[in-house]
Design a protein around this motif. Sequence first.
Motif, PDB file in Angstrom:
ATOM      1  N   PRO A 778      39.885  29.135  41.282  1.00 36.47           N
ATOM      2  CA  PRO A 778      39.205  27.891  41.656  1.00 36.47           C
ATOM      3  C   PRO A 778      39.222  27.667  43.171  1.00 36.47           C
ATOM      4  O   PRO A 778      40.059  28.202  43.891  1.00 36.47           O
ATOM      5  CB  PRO A 778      40.022  26.814  40.940  1.00 36.47           C
ATOM      6  CG  PRO A 778      41.379  27.408  40.789  1.00 36.47           C
ATOM      7  CD  PRO A 778      41.157  28.879  40.569  1.00 36.47           C
ATOM      8  N   ASP A 779      38.280  26.856  43.631  1.00 35.30           N
ATOM      9  CA  ASP A 779      38.279  26.442  45.033  1.00 35.30           C
ATOM     10  C   ASP A 779      39.350  25.386  45.261  1.00 35.30           C
ATOM     11  O   ASP A 779      39.831  24.740  44.320  1.00 35.30           O
ATOM     12  CB  ASP A 779      36.909  25.851  45.415  1.00 35.30           C
ATOM     13  CG  ASP A 779      35.797  26.871  45.340  1.00 35.30           C
ATOM     14  OD1 ASP A 779      36.092  28.077  45.320  1.00 35.30           O
ATOM     15  OD2 ASP A 779      34.613  26.449  45.320  1.00 35.30           O
ATOM     16  N   GLY A 780      39.711  25.196  46.536  1.00 35.57           N
ATOM     17  CA  GLY A 780      40.575  24.079  46.914  1.00 35.57           C
ATOM     18  C   GLY A 780      42.054  24.363  46.923  1.00 35.57           C
ATOM     19  O   GLY A 780      42.846  23.456  47.213  1.00 35.57           O
ATOM     20  N   LEU A 781      42.494  25.578  46.622  1.00 31.40           N
ATOM     21  CA  LEU A 781      43.927  25.878  46.640  1.00 31.40           C
ATOM     22  C   LEU A 781      44.457  25.836  48.061  1.00 31.40           C
ATOM     23  O   LEU A 781      43.823  26.305  48.997  1.00 31.40           O
ATOM     24  CB  LEU A 781      44.194  27.237  46.009  1.00 31.40           C
ATOM     25  CG  LEU A 781      43.774  27.391  44.531  1.00 31.40           C
ATOM     26  CD1 LEU A 781      44.093  28.791  44.046  1.00 31.40           C
ATOM     27  CD2 LEU A 781      44.446  26.342  43.667  1.00 31.40           C
ATOM     28  N   ARG A 782      45.670  25.295  48.197  1.00 32.67           N
ATOM     29  CA  ARG A 782      46.288  25.156  49.515  1.00 32.67           C
ATOM     30  C   ARG A 782      46.473  26.513  50.201  1.00 32.67           C
ATOM     31  O   ARG A 782      46.331  26.642  51.412  1.00 32.67           O
ATOM     32  CB  ARG A 782      47.631  24.444  49.378  1.00 32.67           C
ATOM     33  CG  ARG A 782      47.510  23.007  48.899  1.00 32.67           C
ATOM     34  CD  ARG A 782      48.816  22.487  48.305  1.00 32.67           C
ATOM     35  NE  ARG A 782      49.919  22.461  49.269  1.00 32.67           N
ATOM     36  CZ  ARG A 782      50.214  21.420  50.037  1.00 32.67           C
ATOM     37  NH1 ARG A 782      49.464  20.320  49.972  1.00 32.67           N
ATOM     38  NH2 ARG A 782      51.234  21.452  50.864  1.00 32.67           N
ATOM     39  N   LYS A 783      46.820  27.521  49.406  1.00 32.79           N
ATOM     40  CA  LYS A 783      47.106  28.835  49.994  1.00 32.79           C
ATOM     41  C   LYS A 783      45.847  29.514  50.541  1.00 32.79           C
ATOM     42  O   LYS A 783      45.946  30.527  51.232  1.00 32.79           O
ATOM     43  CB  LYS A 783      47.756  29.739  48.964  1.00 32.79           C
ATOM     44  CG  LYS A 783      46.880  30.082  47.768  1.00 32.79           C
ATOM     45  CD  LYS A 783      47.612  30.967  46.786  1.00 32.79           C
ATOM     46  CE  LYS A 783      46.755  31.309  45.572  1.00 32.79           C
ATOM     47  NZ  LYS A 783      47.484  32.175  44.619  1.00 32.79           N
ATOM     48  N   ASN A 784      44.684  28.939  50.247  1.00 27.48           N
ATOM     49  CA  ASN A 784      43.426  29.508  50.747  1.00 27.48           C
ATOM     50  C   ASN A 784      42.771  28.616  51.797  1.00 27.48           C
ATOM     51  O   ASN A 784      41.629  28.869  52.187  1.00 27.48           O
ATOM     52  CB  ASN A 784      42.438  29.708  49.592  1.00 27.48           C
ATOM     53  CG  ASN A 784      42.922  30.733  48.577  1.00 27.48           C
ATOM     54  OD1 ASN A 784      43.747  31.588  48.901  1.00 27.48           O
ATOM     55  ND2 ASN A 784      42.407  30.644  47.347  1.00 27.48           N
ATOM     56  N   ARG A 785      43.488  27.607  52.258  1.00 27.90           N
ATOM     57  CA  ARG A 785      42.906  26.605  53.144  1.00 27.90           C
ATOM     58  C   ARG A 785      43.231  26.916  54.612  1.00 27.90           C
ATOM     59  O   ARG A 785      44.168  27.658  54.917  1.00 27.90           O
ATOM     60  CB  ARG A 785      43.429  25.217  52.758  1.00 27.90           C
ATOM     61  CG  ARG A 785      42.769  24.055  53.505  1.00 27.90           C
ATOM     62  CD  ARG A 785      43.331  22.725  53.042  1.00 27.90           C
ATOM     63  NE  ARG A 785      42.967  22.451  51.643  1.00 27.90           N
ATOM     64  CZ  ARG A 785      41.810  21.925  51.256  1.00 27.90           C
ATOM     65  NH1 ARG A 785      40.899  21.603  52.163  1.00 27.90           N
ATOM     66  NH2 ARG A 785      41.562  21.713  49.986  1.00 27.90           N
ATOM     67  N   THR A 786      42.448  26.329  55.508  1.00 29.15           N
ATOM     68  CA  THR A 786      42.664  26.486  56.954  1.00 29.15           C
ATOM     69  C   THR A 786      44.121  26.209  57.307  1.00 29.15           C
ATOM     70  O   THR A 786      44.704  25.198  56.892  1.00 29.15           O
ATOM     71  CB  THR A 786      41.762  25.518  57.735  1.00 29.15           C
ATOM     72  OG1 THR A 786      40.395  25.785  57.426  1.00 29.15           O
ATOM     73  CG2 THR A 786      41.974  25.637  59.237  1.00 29.15           C
ATOM     74  N   GLY A 787      44.717  27.096  58.069  1.00 30.12           N
ATOM     75  CA  GLY A 787      46.095  26.940  58.534  1.00 30.12           C
ATOM     76  C   GLY A 787      47.122  27.595  57.664  1.00 30.12           C
ATOM     77  O   GLY A 787      48.284  27.731  58.068  1.00 30.12           O
ATOM     78  N   ALA A 795      52.667  25.801  46.895  1.00 30.87           N
ATOM     79  CA  ALA A 795      52.835  24.590  46.078  1.00 30.87           C
ATOM     80  C   ALA A 795      51.510  24.084  45.541  1.00 30.87           C
ATOM     81  O   ALA A 795      51.226  22.882  45.564  1.00 30.87           O
ATOM     82  CB  ALA A 795      53.563  23.500  46.879  1.00 30.87           C
ATOM     83  N   ASP A 796      50.678  24.993  45.035  1.00 29.18           N
ATOM     84  CA  ASP A 796      49.425  24.597  44.404  1.00 29.18           C
ATOM     85  C   ASP A 796      49.671  24.191  42.960  1.00 29.18           C
ATOM     86  O   ASP A 796      50.595  24.673  42.296  1.00 29.18           O
ATOM     87  CB  ASP A 796      48.429  25.763  44.437  1.00 29.18           C
ATOM     88  CG  ASP A 796      47.797  25.946  45.801  1.00 29.18           C
ATOM     89  OD1 ASP A 796      47.163  24.984  46.285  1.00 29.18           O
ATOM     90  OD2 ASP A 796      47.953  27.035  46.403  1.00 29.18           O
ATOM     91  N   SER A 797      48.850  23.301  42.460  1.00 33.44           N
ATOM     92  CA  SER A 797      48.909  22.932  41.047  1.00 33.44           C
ATOM     93  C   SER A 797      48.548  24.149  40.193  1.00 33.44           C
ATOM     94  O   SER A 797      47.696  24.953  40.559  1.00 33.44           O
ATOM     95  CB  SER A 797      47.939  21.791  40.743  1.00 33.44           C
ATOM     96  OG  SER A 797      48.273  20.642  41.495  1.00 33.44           O
ATOM     97  N   ILE A 798      49.232  24.228  39.023  1.00 28.78           N
ATOM     98  CA  ILE A 798      48.952  25.331  38.113  1.00 28.78           C
ATOM     99  C   ILE A 798      48.375  24.766  36.817  1.00 28.78           C
ATOM    100  O   ILE A 798      48.616  23.607  36.471  1.00 28.78           O
ATOM    101  CB  ILE A 798      50.221  26.158  37.833  1.00 28.78           C
ATOM    102  CG1 ILE A 798      51.310  25.277  37.217  1.00 28.78           C
ATOM    103  CG2 ILE A 798      50.720  26.815  39.104  1.00 28.78           C
ATOM    104  CD1 ILE A 798      52.556  26.067  36.856  1.00 28.78           C
ATOM    105  N   PRO A 799      47.613  25.565  36.087  1.00 29.23           N
ATOM    106  CA  PRO A 799      46.903  25.034  34.918  1.00 29.23           C
ATOM    107  C   PRO A 799      47.831  24.451  33.852  1.00 29.23           C
ATOM    108  O   PRO A 799      47.437  23.540  33.128  1.00 29.23           O
ATOM    109  CB  PRO A 799      46.155  26.250  34.384  1.00 29.23           C
ATOM    110  CG  PRO A 799      46.025  27.173  35.552  1.00 29.23           C
ATOM    111  CD  PRO A 799      47.252  26.961  36.366  1.00 29.23           C
ATOM    112  N   THR A 800      49.055  24.976  33.766  1.00 26.88           N
ATOM    113  CA  THR A 800      49.955  24.512  32.709  1.00 26.88           C
ATOM    114  C   THR A 800      50.743  23.276  33.113  1.00 26.88           C
ATOM    115  O   THR A 800      51.611  22.831  32.383  1.00 26.88           O
ATOM    116  CB  THR A 800      50.928  25.639  32.352  1.00 26.88           C
ATOM    117  OG1 THR A 800      51.634  26.042  33.516  1.00 26.88           O
ATOM    118  CG2 THR A 800      50.165  26.829  31.781  1.00 26.88           C
ATOM    119  N   GLY A 801      50.427  22.736  34.309  1.00 24.62           N
ATOM    120  CA  GLY A 801      51.165  21.578  34.796  1.00 24.62           C
ATOM    121  C   GLY A 801      52.166  21.975  35.853  1.00 24.62           C
ATOM    122  O   GLY A 801      52.617  23.108  35.916  1.00 24.62           O
ATOM    123  N   GLY A 802      52.526  21.065  36.734  1.00 20.23           N
ATOM    124  CA  GLY A 802      53.473  21.357  37.788  1.00 20.23           C
ATOM    125  C   GLY A 802      52.804  22.073  38.953  1.00 20.23           C
ATOM    126  O   GLY A 802      51.588  22.066  39.112  1.00 20.23           O
TER     127      GLY A 802
END
Length: 890
Positions: A778-787, A795-802
Amino acid sequence: MDVAGNNRKFDVIIIGGGSFGSVVANGLFMRDQTRSRRILLLEQGPFVLPEHVQNLPFMGADPGYRVPWVVRQGSDLNYAGLLYAIGGRSLTWGGWSPELLHDAHNDEMVGWPASVIADLQAKYFHDAGEQIGVNSTNDYVYGPLHSALRQQLLSNGPGGVFAALPLAELLDHAVVRAFERRHGAAPSDDQLRGFLNLPTGGATPRATLLDLLKLEAPLAVQATTETGIFPVNKFSSVPLLVQACRLASGEADGVGQVPDARKRLMVVPRCQVVELVTETQADNWIRVTGVRVVDTSGPDPVERTVDLAPPAPDGRQSAVVLALGTIETTRVALTTFQSSLAGRAAERMGKNLVAHLRSNLNIRVPRAAIAGVPAAGALQVSALFVKSKAQINGLDRYFHLQITASGLGRFGNESEAELFKKIPTLDHVSAMLEADDKTVVVTIRGIGEMVPQNPDSFVDLAKTPSDSEYNRPKAFVDFGDSRQPAGGSPQTQSDRLLWNAMDSFTDEVALVFANGHPFEIIKAAQGKTIPVPAGANAAQLAALHPHSARRDRLGTTHHEAGTMWMDASPANGVTNDFGRVHDTTNCYVAGPALYPTIGSPNPMLTGVALGRRTVDLLTDHVLPRASVFAAAAPWRALFDSTAKTFGTDWGRVSPDVANGFALINGEIVTYTNYEADGRSKDIGLLYYQREAFADFTLRLQFRILDAQSHNTGVFVRFRNPMIDPTPIIAQRIQDDGDAGSFQRNRAWGAVHSGFEVQIDDTAKGDARRDFYGIHPEPDGLRKNRTGAIYKIPAADSIPTGGVDAATQAYQPGPSLVPGRWYEYVIDVRADNYTVDLTDLASGVTTRTTTFQNTDPERGVALVGGQPAGYIGLQSYPNSTVAYRHIEIQP
């Protein structure tokens, strides 16, 4: 079209692709170290292939000659017309390139601005001589005939043909002065003998050697060839333009609208400029904003406007350069400025038309008349030059003789054909060397200057409605008829007196070569000869072949000049001392139209010198350019905004990938080559190839151009992409399914052996990889963002929660705004990585990530005790991002 946020209108429009327009285009292109400007050259004629038409037939098209102006009925003018082609008259020019005199003894530059004279003599005459080849020896003209004629001419003595202008008053030959510049010392006597093709160790005094060299023809050629064969590479401006066009095409990386917008130089043949488009500013000065052209490439002419780029915020601005022939340059200027500059420069445009007076004398002398030649064998060719002057109405007036000679059979009659046109096969060379020449044919061509500011000589606009083209008036041209026996203005009468003096001097020189023997005058046009008895004098020679019968009609030299002459005062000249039309901000002229006086030399050397001088002015002070980046200690620049560092220090890994990097306006710009058929749409990598680094702090600036499409990144500490990966890295490439990509594109080595600091506010997901069982990512993951350090858990959200277990401590920075500059400071020490992102507009800095690397194979600092980490930039499909000011601190 915009490229990397830069408006890609043209910064320079050069009108005319002939001798001087091509020199200016090449100079402006080559001197653009930050790749900050685009150049458009418009030429009315076609592009033809040969380097010099005197030696090769045209291939691909016939340029044709055409007279596009009107002359007075009954005028003595006899124009063959302009040569319409890229390269212009440099395709047919003979190569003679003497230098204008200006010293304590002689002055052919009366009325020239002092600053122009100083610059030409200090730098630009030499530089132009280097470019066109006149600073080299004529090592293709040698042999017994040449040596003997040169010595016979010199031995005439100071009381003979050199009485009016002694050789001691002339500058040393260009090859001597160029040698002194290159080596910081004068050539030795033996080196002078080498220039003269004389044996070393002779007893000839140095002063005599220097005088002999002053008689060498100043020809613009750089080559050595077989005896008697003139080289095919006489200077032409075509190779200069082709060189620049090839480089521009290579940099643009493709064909089509988008690559063309990246191209720094475009040449458009078969396109006629009818006038300039101007606007009047608040201070009443005129600025050129574009040109109106007629496109003649199709079945029907189409008129359109080509705009110049607007002025830059720092005051620099675009420019137009009029580099047509003198007459057509004046026509365009008059058509454009007749109203806006009325009462100012326009009232003087077209006055001061000058050219050259030209006479020809052909003689055939017996071999015995030339002292010092062997009794038998081939004599080959010679080319000599004699400068002189005459006092006319109390003023020194200048002329020179171009002398060519060839040993020929008894009835041969064309020395110039031997020297300039004959290119025999190897079999013919052998035959020529074995020939037994019985006579020597000598062609003596006199070239004399015209008096400036002659009211009989001018360029104006035609007044008759029928004398128009594309609804604009043609030029109307007239010269004072000094070839006629009487009449005309005082200036025309003065020209006639100079012509008489030059022809009388020619007779004296002819008698030097006859050396008291009987000889023949060859009337070349009729193919007839006139016998001259032994011991004849100059008066007898003139009676047998009257001077009036030797003179070419006016206009046949193609050396028109003067109508846009330079003067520092707007009240006295048309252009200033750099060729800018007075009271305009950005209209420049190149070529002989600028000359206040013409002197006797062919205009080529001076025109090239002035063109190079204007190139330097435009580059250094007028045209838009990016500033060169200089790092302050302890930082060291890896990219300083110039082509030198971009082209030498940085290397592109996969040229077959459609995503590339261009240097535009001092910035490294990523692009996708949409129109490159068959190229992969894979990622591209540009890396600093000069060295690897261990621990360092990297600082650079970047800007995005599109809020939705700007995916790119900065790679750090990856292995040399041109060396095969380690077995472990190779296995990872295989396991991740990237083996095929790596085989095609070595950029994938940087992905797996180093780390990428991401630039992408949309945090676009990777369609090829799962994220906890979801495909695509999916788009929007922190690990793929500028910086962020790309793909390192953050610390991205995962589909199973958390959330996932963060390996990097990520904090989002400011949202990226298209066009705004941001700065990365990436610190890599041991296994610790930090990234700071600064919005340069606000000055706010955010530490976007902290990361400790625990992978022993990836992002390593040292291998075998040596730095192993390379630094690179990524280009990504459909994304355009610009980088600048890249520096490092170990």
